[in-house]
Design a protein around this motif. Structure first.
Motif, PDB file in Angstrom:
ATOM      1  N   ASP A 248       0.124 -26.135 -15.208  1.00 52.94           N
ATOM      2  CA  ASP A 248       0.999 -25.562 -16.229  1.00 52.94           C
ATOM      3  C   ASP A 248       1.588 -26.626 -17.149  1.00 52.94           C
ATOM      4  N   ARG A 250       2.225 -28.486 -20.307  1.00 52.26           N
ATOM      5  CA  ARG A 250       2.089 -28.105 -21.718  1.00 52.26           C
ATOM      6  C   ARG A 250       1.310 -29.142 -22.523  1.00 52.26           C
ATOM      7  N   LYS A 294      -0.605 -20.646 -15.932  1.00 50.80           N
ATOM      8  CA  LYS A 294       0.696 -20.361 -15.346  1.00 50.80           C
ATOM      9  C   LYS A 294       0.490 -19.312 -14.264  1.00 50.80           C
ATOM     10  N   VAL A 299      -2.181 -19.041 -20.329  1.00 47.54           N
ATOM     11  CA  VAL A 299      -1.104 -18.729 -21.260  1.00 47.54           C
ATOM     12  C   VAL A 299      -1.280 -19.573 -22.514  1.00 47.54           C
ATOM     13  N   CYS A 300      -1.062 -18.932 -23.663  1.00 52.33           N
ATOM     14  CA  CYS A 300      -1.050 -19.642 -24.947  1.00 52.33           C
ATOM     15  C   CYS A 300       0.396 -19.806 -25.392  1.00 52.33           C
ATOM     16  N   GLU A 301       0.780 -21.040 -25.676  1.00 49.21           N
ATOM     17  CA  GLU A 301       2.125 -21.316 -26.186  1.00 49.21           C
ATOM     18  C   GLU A 301       2.012 -21.720 -27.650  1.00 49.21           C
ATOM     19  N   THR A 311       5.293 -17.917 -25.707  1.00 51.09           N
ATOM     20  CA  THR A 311       4.148 -17.945 -24.805  1.00 51.09           C
ATOM     21  C   THR A 311       3.574 -16.542 -24.659  1.00 51.09           C
ATOM     22  N   ASN A 313       0.356 -14.189 -22.608  1.00 53.40           N
ATOM     23  CA  ASN A 313      -0.819 -13.997 -21.772  1.00 53.40           C
ATOM     24  C   ASN A 313      -1.534 -12.705 -22.133  1.00 53.40           C
TER      25      ASN A 313
END
Length: 584
Positions: A248, A250, A294, A299-301, A311, A313
């Motif tokens: 996770d 970033r 995650k 997950v796209c932030e 964020t 999903n």
């Protein structure tokens, strides 16, 4: 496929696509066994196969390259006593409009074909007899809709996207009579934000492509999800990308480390062919998007600004927000233009959807539509603009009234020689509104251009103490003792907020005096810019005056077009004056 493959497996390991099935095998024996079991199933179920729609994609690898003298092409597969067609590794097989082959080389050719067809369609639209408003709509409906279908699954390079965008911009500028210096952000800004509303190929590609990758990585179908994740690991592991300890993190990409230059840290020295996952990393890098794991979900932030990040999903939510953010960039860059973005930037508190009536009305002329586009961008051939390009040939002052600067706002609203045309433009809108309001207030008294006196409201004095007592339209409901003071104005569009407040302050004292007499009064200010931009209080004001919501919107659009026609007459008169001056 389940390794190692067991010939006794029932049913076959398969990938299902609606009513179609795909098999994956590593040898001729495995494929023949799958075909035999499929034949038995088809016979038992009474179903038939369309052999012409089937195909076997084959190839043999030797290290990192394809083996030239592969024997996989000798394979013969019979189902229901008919042979399944064989496709060479570079021969494309078409499925649901997509062309695929086993060496994954069909992407480039299909993209080139799509771009060629796109340009041909644009040429056909350009040569048609449609009005420019219909041509602009056709770009979205006929051209971009097809590309939107292919965007999730085909890899378009930045050069491809620029080529498509340039083609749209070139034709749109031609249709709207805009020069090459006009900003393309105006064309791709939504109509709801003051632009033309053309679909941006780059915006749609990034939104659809990135959301598609997120959807397969988090797919509800375990086969799809595991295939996508295994493909991601295969493509990055063979490049010897360095995994991170915390998935996770970033500052990583999908669980793999990123170096100081912002690229994937890899130890492989082999120049591997381009990968869709590497392309995904480059797209995320350009849009400042982080992809990490995650829990069990990817997950796209997305970074909104220096303080806010979001964020996702869910691919649908991610698509919507990313698309909005990319369109917001077009709007921001358009409004940041000092001259071309001034009208839209300074015309605050306006309804851009109603103001786009000139783009949706197919009945007005193309010249009128082009005039509005150039005027809102402030690219009209006024002397103030021409003097910037040709300082020795043009003087920026007005040759008609000798004003020191002949700008679009001066010509359309400030030249002393055109006061009669300005008044006619204003009166035409007043007449339209008066007729609409009167038809919806048959039980009330509707007055136009009438000086109000206290006696009209059972007052004891002869005149009001306030000097401004002649609103454009007055509606008097004597039964409920209610008065509407409707004032109309057509300023230059960049001055709409200031004009609205000025008109309200002008008649508010009169409203207070009427209230003291015993009537309840309201001031309704109707602001329609000289270039057709509609203030956002126009619809609510007309609804207060008795019109329905739909009727109020239609009336606002009608008044917008009326103001544009009046301004176009002013511009034509200005050009006539200049022609006569140059002739003399």
């Amino acid at each position: 496929m389940e390794p190692p493959y067991n010939t006794t497996n029932t049913p076959n390991p398969a990938l299902g696509y609606v009513d179609d099935v795909g098999f994956i095998s590593r040898s001729n024996r495995e494929l023949s066994t799958m075909a035999s079991k499929t034949d038995s199933f088809m016979e038992a179920s009474g179903m038939q196969i369309k052999h012409k729609k089937c195909g076997i994609l084959h190839g043999q690898r030797s290290g990192n390259n394809w083996k030239r003298d592969a024997k996989t092409g000798d394979t013969q597969v019979l189902i229901q006593n008919a042979r399944i067609p064989m496709y060479e590794r570079n021969q494309p097989y078409t499925y649901l409009g997509y062309k695929v082959n086993i060496e994954n080389s069909s992407n480039f050719g299909q993209v080139r074909t799509l771009i060629t067809e796109f340009k041909e369609t644009m040429t056909n639209i350009n040569s048609s007899v449609l009005p420019t408003s219909a041509k602009l709509s056709a770009v979205n409906v006929m051209c971009m809709s097809k590309l939107n279908f292919y965007f999730p699954n085909l890899c378009f390079t930045e050069k491809n996207l620029t080529e498509i965008e340039d083609e749209i911009v070139r034709h749109a500028r031609h249709w709207l009579n805009l020069n090459k210096s006009s900003t393309r952000h105006f064309l791709f800004t939504p109509k709801s934000a003051g632009g033309v509303g053309l679909i941006s190929p780059r915006v749609m590609y990034y939104a659809k492509r990135l959301s598609f990758y997120l959807s397969v990585l988090n797919s509800d179908d375990p086969n799809v999800r595991e295939t996508a994740r295994s493909s991601l690991a295969l493509h990055l592991n063979k490049r010897k990308a360095i995994p991170v300890e915390n998935e996770d993190d970033r500052c990583s990409f999908a669980g793999y480390a990123i170096n100081d230059k912002g690229n994937i840290s890899k130890q492989s020295k082999v120049n591997w062919p381009k990968s869709g996952w590497v392309n995904l990393f480059e797209m995320c890098k350009r849009q400042r998007i982080s992809l990490f794991k995650k829990g069990d979900l990817f997950v796209c932030e997305m970074t909104i600004d220096e303080e806010i990040s979001m964020t996702f999903n869910s691919p649908n939510n991610f698509y919507t927000v990313l698309k909005q953010q990319l369109l917001q960039r077009h709007e921001t860059q358009f409004k940041a233009k000092q001259s071309q973005g001034r009208v839209t930037r300074e015309a605050g508190n306006v309804n851009h959807r109603l103001s786009a009536a000139y783009l949706n009305n197919h009945k007005i002329t193309d010249n009128l539509r082009a005039f509005v586009a150039r005027s809102r961008l402030q690219t009209l051939q006024c002397d103030s603009l021409m003097s910037l390009y040709y300082p020795t040939a043009y003087n920026k002052s007005c040759k008609i009234c000798h004003h020191p600067s002949e700008t679009a706002s001066h010509v359309l609203n400030g030249c002393t020689k055109f006061q009669r045309l300005y008044q006619q433009r204003h009166n035409r809108i007043v007449d339209i509104l008066y007729n609409k309001i009167k038809d919806n207030n048959l039980c009330n008294e509707t007055l136009k251009d009438t000086v109000l006196k206290p006696q009209m409201f059972n007052g004891q004095t002869d005149v009001f103490t306030h000097t401004h007592t002649k609103p454009d339209i007055t509606v008097i409901d004597r039964q409920n003792k209610h008065v509407l003071l409707v004032e109309v104005s057509t300023p230059f569009d960049a001055h709409i907020p200031k004009c609205y407040q000025g008109k309200f302050d002008k008649y508010f004292p009169l409203s207070l005096e009427i209230n003291h007499i015993g009537y309840r009064s309201e001031v309704i200010v109707i602001i329609i810019g000289s270039l057709g931009i509609v203030h956002n209080k126009v619809t609510s004001g007309l609804i207060k005056a008795g019109l329905s919501k739909n009727n109020a919107k239609a009336t606002a659009k009608y008044c917008s077009i009326s103001a544009i026609i009046g301004s176009y007459k002013v511009w034509k008169m200005r050009c006539k004056y200049y022609y006569n001056l140059s002739s003399n």
